[in-house]
Design a protein around this motif. Sequence first.
Motif, PDB file in Angstrom:
ATOM      1  N   ASP A   3       0.850  -1.080  -0.054  1.00 61.19           N
ATOM      2  CA  ASP A   3       0.002  -0.045   0.287  1.00 61.19           C
ATOM      3  C   ASP A   3       0.898   1.387   0.024  1.00 61.19           C
ATOM      4  OD1 ASP A   3      -2.216  -1.237  -0.056  1.00 61.19           O
ATOM      5  OD2 ASP A   3      -2.471  -1.502   2.128  1.00 61.19           O
ATOM      6  N   GLY A   4       2.117   1.276  -0.729  1.00 64.99           N
ATOM      7  CA  GLY A   4       2.716   2.284  -0.966  1.00 64.99           C
ATOM      8  C   GLY A   4       3.904   2.542   0.455  1.00 64.99           C
ATOM      9  N   ASP A   5       3.898   1.754   1.408  1.00 69.07           N
ATOM     10  CA  ASP A   5       4.554   1.933   2.359  1.00 69.07           C
ATOM     11  C   ASP A   5       5.974   0.888   2.220  1.00 69.07           C
ATOM     12  OD1 ASP A   5       3.115   3.738   3.550  1.00 69.07           O
ATOM     13  OD2 ASP A   5       1.984   2.142   4.481  1.00 69.07           O
ATOM     14  N   ARG A   6       7.110   1.364   2.562  1.00 68.41           N
ATOM     15  CA  ARG A   6       8.046   0.360   2.506  1.00 68.41           C
ATOM     16  C   ARG A   6       8.283  -0.470   3.618  1.00 68.41           C
ATOM     17  NH1 ARG A   6      13.751   1.281   2.946  1.00 68.41           N
ATOM     18  NH2 ARG A   6      14.619  -0.809   2.052  1.00 68.41           N
ATOM     19  N   ILE A   7       8.252  -1.790   3.481  1.00 62.86           N
ATOM     20  CA  ILE A   7       8.474  -2.778   4.654  1.00 62.86           C
ATOM     21  C   ILE A   7       9.510  -3.781   4.249  1.00 62.86           C
ATOM     22  CG2 ILE A   7       7.222  -4.367   5.913  1.00 62.86           C
ATOM     23  CD1 ILE A   7       4.421  -3.082   5.217  1.00 62.86           C
ATOM     24  N   VAL A   8      10.147  -4.224   5.628  1.00 61.14           N
ATOM     25  CA  VAL A   8      11.152  -5.028   5.369  1.00 61.14           C
ATOM     26  C   VAL A   8      10.386  -6.353   6.240  1.00 61.14           C
ATOM     27  CG1 VAL A   8      13.552  -5.777   5.771  1.00 61.14           C
ATOM     28  CG2 VAL A   8      13.072  -3.643   5.093  1.00 61.14           C
ATOM     29  N   PHE A   9      10.524  -7.508   5.668  1.00 60.32           N
ATOM     30  CA  PHE A   9       9.878  -8.772   6.578  1.00 60.32           C
ATOM     31  C   PHE A   9      10.966  -9.393   6.829  1.00 60.32           C
ATOM     32  CE2 PHE A   9       6.274  -8.299   3.404  1.00 60.32           C
ATOM     33  CZ  PHE A   9       5.382  -7.431   4.336  1.00 60.32           C
ATOM     34  N   HIS A  10      11.055  -9.735   8.189  1.00 58.40           N
ATOM     35  CA  HIS A  10      12.178 -10.728   8.787  1.00 58.40           C
ATOM     36  C   HIS A  10      11.346 -12.041   8.957  1.00 58.40           C
ATOM     37  CE1 HIS A  10      15.171  -7.403   9.616  1.00 58.40           C
ATOM     38  NE2 HIS A  10      14.096  -6.818   9.749  1.00 58.40           N
ATOM     39  N   SER A  11      10.104 -12.097   8.908  1.00 59.42           N
ATOM     40  CA  SER A  11       9.428 -13.801   8.903  1.00 59.42           C
ATOM     41  C   SER A  11       8.271 -13.484   8.542  1.00 59.42           C
ATOM     42  CB  SER A  11       9.338 -13.827  10.613  1.00 59.42           C
ATOM     43  OG  SER A  11       8.619 -12.981  11.221  1.00 59.42           O
ATOM     44  N   PRO A  12       7.633 -14.629   8.347  1.00 53.09           N
ATOM     45  CA  PRO A  12       6.228 -14.841   7.772  1.00 53.09           C
ATOM     46  C   PRO A  12       5.223 -14.050   8.561  1.00 53.09           C
ATOM     47  CG  PRO A  12       7.342 -16.582   7.335  1.00 53.09           C
ATOM     48  CD  PRO A  12       8.102 -16.053   8.158  1.00 53.09           C
ATOM     49  N   GLN A  13       5.553 -13.903   9.978  1.00 55.81           N
ATOM     50  CA  GLN A  13       4.630 -13.400  11.047  1.00 55.81           C
ATOM     51  C   GLN A  13       4.626 -11.996  10.540  1.00 55.81           C
ATOM     52  OE1 GLN A  13       6.522 -15.989  12.107  1.00 55.81           O
ATOM     53  NE2 GLN A  13       4.634 -16.870  11.761  1.00 55.81           N
ATOM     54  N   GLN A  14       5.381 -11.304  10.339  1.00 56.06           N
ATOM     55  CA  GLN A  14       5.524  -9.827  10.125  1.00 56.06           C
ATOM     56  C   GLN A  14       4.796  -9.641   8.589  1.00 56.06           C
ATOM     57  OE1 GLN A  14       9.722  -9.150  10.145  1.00 56.06           O
ATOM     58  NE2 GLN A  14       9.364  -7.751  11.776  1.00 56.06           N
ATOM     59  N   ALA A  15       4.841 -10.614   7.531  1.00 55.18           N
ATOM     60  CA  ALA A  15       4.056 -10.422   6.517  1.00 55.18           C
ATOM     61  C   ALA A  15       2.634 -10.582   6.692  1.00 55.18           C
ATOM     62  CB  ALA A  15       4.576 -11.499   5.389  1.00 55.18           C
ATOM     63  N   ILE A  16       2.214 -11.658   7.716  1.00 60.86           N
ATOM     64  CA  ILE A  16       1.076 -12.011   8.238  1.00 60.86           C
ATOM     65  C   ILE A  16       0.357 -10.444   8.619  1.00 60.86           C
ATOM     66  CG2 ILE A  16      -0.613 -13.208   9.600  1.00 60.86           C
ATOM     67  CD1 ILE A  16       1.537 -15.643   9.069  1.00 60.86           C
ATOM     68  N   SER A  17       1.128 -10.011   9.498  1.00 54.54           N
ATOM     69  CA  SER A  17       0.558  -9.058  10.317  1.00 54.54           C
ATOM     70  C   SER A  17       0.520  -7.675   9.291  1.00 54.54           C
ATOM     71  CB  SER A  17       1.113  -8.470  11.405  1.00 54.54           C
ATOM     72  OG  SER A  17       2.579  -8.580  11.437  1.00 54.54           O
ATOM     73  N   ALA A  18       1.089  -7.801   8.107  1.00 51.82           N
ATOM     74  CA  ALA A  18       0.999  -6.633   7.115  1.00 51.82           C
ATOM     75  C   ALA A  18      -0.147  -7.006   6.249  1.00 51.82           C
ATOM     76  CB  ALA A  18       2.127  -6.656   6.376  1.00 51.82           C
ATOM     77  N   GLY A  19      -0.885  -8.206   6.541  1.00 52.88           N
ATOM     78  CA  GLY A  19      -2.040  -8.535   5.715  1.00 52.88           C
ATOM     79  C   GLY A  19      -1.733  -9.494   4.452  1.00 52.88           C
ATOM     80  N   ILE A  20      -0.468 -10.132   4.380  1.00 51.79           N
ATOM     81  CA  ILE A  20      -0.065 -10.957   3.329  1.00 51.79           C
ATOM     82  C   ILE A  20      -0.122 -12.453   3.885  1.00 51.79           C
ATOM     83  CG2 ILE A  20       1.723 -11.599   1.792  1.00 51.79           C
ATOM     84  CD1 ILE A  20       2.549  -8.833   1.959  1.00 51.79           C
ATOM     85  N   GLY A  21      -0.846 -13.145   2.945  1.00 50.79           N
ATOM     86  CA  GLY A  21      -0.810 -14.577   3.408  1.00 50.79           C
ATOM     87  C   GLY A  21      -0.556 -15.483   2.174  1.00 50.79           C
ATOM     88  N   MET A  22      -0.059 -16.805   2.329  1.00 49.08           N
ATOM     89  CA  MET A  22       0.445 -17.489   1.233  1.00 49.08           C
ATOM     90  C   MET A  22      -0.345 -18.904   1.363  1.00 49.08           C
ATOM     91  SD  MET A  22       4.104 -17.902  -0.475  1.00 49.08           S
ATOM     92  CE  MET A  22       4.501 -19.055  -1.462  1.00 49.08           C
ATOM     93  N   VAL A  23      -0.804 -19.400   0.121  1.00 48.77           N
ATOM     94  CA  VAL A  23      -0.928 -20.777   0.047  1.00 48.77           C
ATOM     95  C   VAL A  23       0.207 -21.368  -0.824  1.00 48.77           C
ATOM     96  CG1 VAL A  23      -2.622 -22.493  -0.638  1.00 48.77           C
ATOM     97  CG2 VAL A  23      -3.278 -20.469   0.020  1.00 48.77           C
TER      98      VAL A  23
END
Lengths: 418, 512
Positions: free
Chosen positions: B79-99
């Motif tokens: 959503d336009g914000d730069r984010i660095v993910f260190h783990s899937p948890q951070q991705a999940i809390s940023a609203g990203i999910g993976m199958v």
Amino acid sequence: MSTVLASAPAAPVAPPPRDRRFSLPILLLVIAGGLVALAAVRAITGANDLTSHGAVRAALQSAVPIGLAGLGGLWAERAGVVNIGLEGQMIFGTWFGAWAGFHWGPWAGVLAAVAGGALGGLLHALATVTFGVDHIISGVAITILAGGATRYLSQLAFQGLPGGGVTQSPPVPELPRLSVPGASVLDRVERAHWFLASDLAGILRGALTDVSTLTIVAALLVPLTFWVLWRTAFGLRLRSVGENPHAAESLGVNVYRYKYYGVVISGALAGLGGAFLSMVASSIYRESQTGGRGYIGLAAMIFGNWRPGGLASGALLFGYTDALQLRGGSQSVHALLLFLAFVLAAVGLWQVLRGRRTVGAVAIGAAVLVGLWYATTDAIPAEFVQAAPHITTLVVLALASQRLRMPAADGQRYRRGG
Amino acid sequence: MSTDAAPAAPAAGADEPPAVQLRGITKRFPGVVANHDIDLSVRRGTIHAIVGENGAGKSTLMKTLYGMHRPDSGEILIDGDRIVFHSPQQAISAGIGMVHQHFMLADNFTVLENIVLGAEKLHGIGAAAARRIRELSRQYGLGVDPEALVEDLGVGDRQRVEILKVLYRGARVLILDEPTAVLVPQEVDELFENLRQLTREGLTVIFISHKLHEVLAVADAITVIRRGTTVAAVDPGEVTPRQLAALMVGSELPSPEARESTVTDVPVLAVAGLSVRTAGGRSLVEDVSFTIHRGEVVGIAGVEGNGQAELIEAIMGMRPSTGRVTLDGVDVSERGTRKRREAGLGYIPADRHRQGLLLDAPLWENRMLGHQTEAPNARGWLLNNRGARRDTERIVAEYDVRTPGADVPAAALSGGNQQKLIVGREMSHTPKVLLAAHPTRGVDIGAQAAIWEHIKRARREGMGVLLISADLDELIGLSDTLKVIFRGRFVAEADPAAVTPEQLGLAMTGCG
Ligand SMILES: Nc1ncnc2c1ncn2[C@@H]1O[C@H](COP(=O)(O)OP(=O)(O)OP(=O)(O)O)[C@@H](O)[C@H]1O
Ligand SMILES: [Mg+2]
């Protein structure tokens, strides 16, 4: 469609049978049936020790350490680690229990035993989880280490004390024992030897009077284990690392950490079982006091299909045969043959009713053979009596193993990200 | 067809920042650059497809976005914000999910337990969670029962559980890695209906697929990745499957059509009265009989879980069964798996991670598996490591396995390249009969064509094939005879020259 697809006559297909676990009413029915059969066997054979309060008390005494070891096995294997080091962790428990019990009183002994077992568990976790050592190798190593370490510690701590030495501790103060008030009136009923009533009285009396507090703790640990593992988030996570650690990891579960929890708790429970041996079953630590109960606990766990309730019944079954054997009951064990014949016949009939003729026929055939054995002999050879508990375990495991289901990732090495 | 980042953006959303933007992502593994300077921009509320050949780096890119590993360079904007993910948890809390490409479910857990695991804080693990799952399931039309045991579910249902798992955590962006590889047409349609429902609710979907007609049918935008880098962003309205294929691999769209018939009347595999039961006595395969002739491909159509996997395993001798299996005139019913393989059975398993490979072993050791008693892997009683290694290199070249060498562990290969290695291994021993379960699962269209060509050539030389595939075009195109399996029985026969995938799909669900 008929031009391109020629349908074979559709055969009706039965829907797959659902969950085959026993429902509560059936379970109660089986227990009641077993009781009646046992009462009948007692009445027929006159082997009154079968349901005497003494036998029941001895059975509990012998079941508790096995059950605790089994619970220990359950906690580890549900987290995917095979803990064959239970035996060693139990040895730590016996030793630390007696040592701290002698110095600071029985409850300190219990705590020290739990801590000693947990330490053994921690060692196993370190080896298997962090360093990826094969679970069996680490477990065997811990058992060997425990034997050597306790002997060395005995030399330092027990030698020179009154009654102590390299292979045993001085006498340890006892834990309190409790009785349900008024339960002693059952005595009269038991001695009347009425069919069923006296049997029930004997069993109740054995279970309600003169019970060690540690036995009560052990009994409570069974439902507690169930509640924690199946009703809390902690338990769900712990079980998930034993079923599919990769899935758990992908959902943010720290797999290593939960394996550690499982194995350390496992060791603590085995340690508690050890405390029971050196502080309740006898009031002294002796070398080799565990006598392989850690392994039998594992067998009870497998028999119980990796579930607390099943494991407790496995431990009780083993404890019961062990108790009869210990009480010098060539007569009782002989009477058990008749009971076994009854059980086999019932299992056979049940299998036939379910349409599995061959299995049923084999069971009924075995029932007839065992019945004949009972009828044509008066006693069982002493060696056989001593082996009875182990033979029971083997037979039951062989029968049960068909439908057992262990945690899917049990015993496998897990590497993060692999 | 354009090569700019956001084709055909509707005016309304033009100034809204993209839901996901990847800029200059580079990711290296030992010996490989999996992603090189990748750019990707995904608009909110759309279905965005990513296509590319095997080993192009699609899964790697998605794992980067999901925080499973960190890129060597480049940035991720949500959503336009730069984010660095260190783990899937951070991705999940940023609203990203993976199958994931391979399902991540515990079989012996209920649907509920699988979903709430790791997210117990949200609604607990009891009734409240079950209520929430039912609610989500209804909202997105997924039809999932939280109390069911995952083990009892078919692939389609499992996939919906995976999707629910992600939605339950509040994901706004869904990544699906080859979600349709194991589904039959009806299930694919259902899945796409589910996905459209999701985007209507404002969610964003990124999905990877090798099936180009699906991609064109469902995607709002397509990004093509080749050899680790983005080569084009195209609008599905403006390309044909042919053009898309050309973009991906620079080749034509292949067809599995087996035109000329090579069927002889010499039986090579005869199965009579074969039944398989579970330990608990439940019937999995019920009294199945058929014959495969030299040069014949017998296809078995069926929704996964109707006994086809068990049937193949029984023929391989891996699963206890009753009935008779005759291979080239020899009764092998009493023989073990190794003897059957030596007698001329080849096997391409359905689940390459469970049966086909040792993931931690190097490729050349994997090359020996199942043929460890035969040349070039063995000399008498001893293994011939050098021979195996040399032959692995031949397979790598001949089957176009993309790998840095024969010594890397099988786990380092992309899914499709693992599959090519297995196919190469099995074909190298000129089996009399090949049992092939999903031989091109997860394989890109170029490699698919190559595998089909290998099967067809062997068939011309007299090999018989038992083929199972979820790809009905492949099944119809390759087979000389088609049988439909339903709940462990053959319920219908179809003529591959006349049947359509839709008709076959219907018959497979027991409605034929
Ligand atoms: N863990 C790893 N270690 C080493 N190399 C890897 C690893 N994972 C992927 N690779 C390599 O990175 C490249 C890209 O792999 P990736 O799995 O992303 O391909 P893909 O596009 O998903 O292919 P497919 O369609 O076959 O699934 C491949 O060459 C692969 O061998
Ligand atoms: Mg991939």
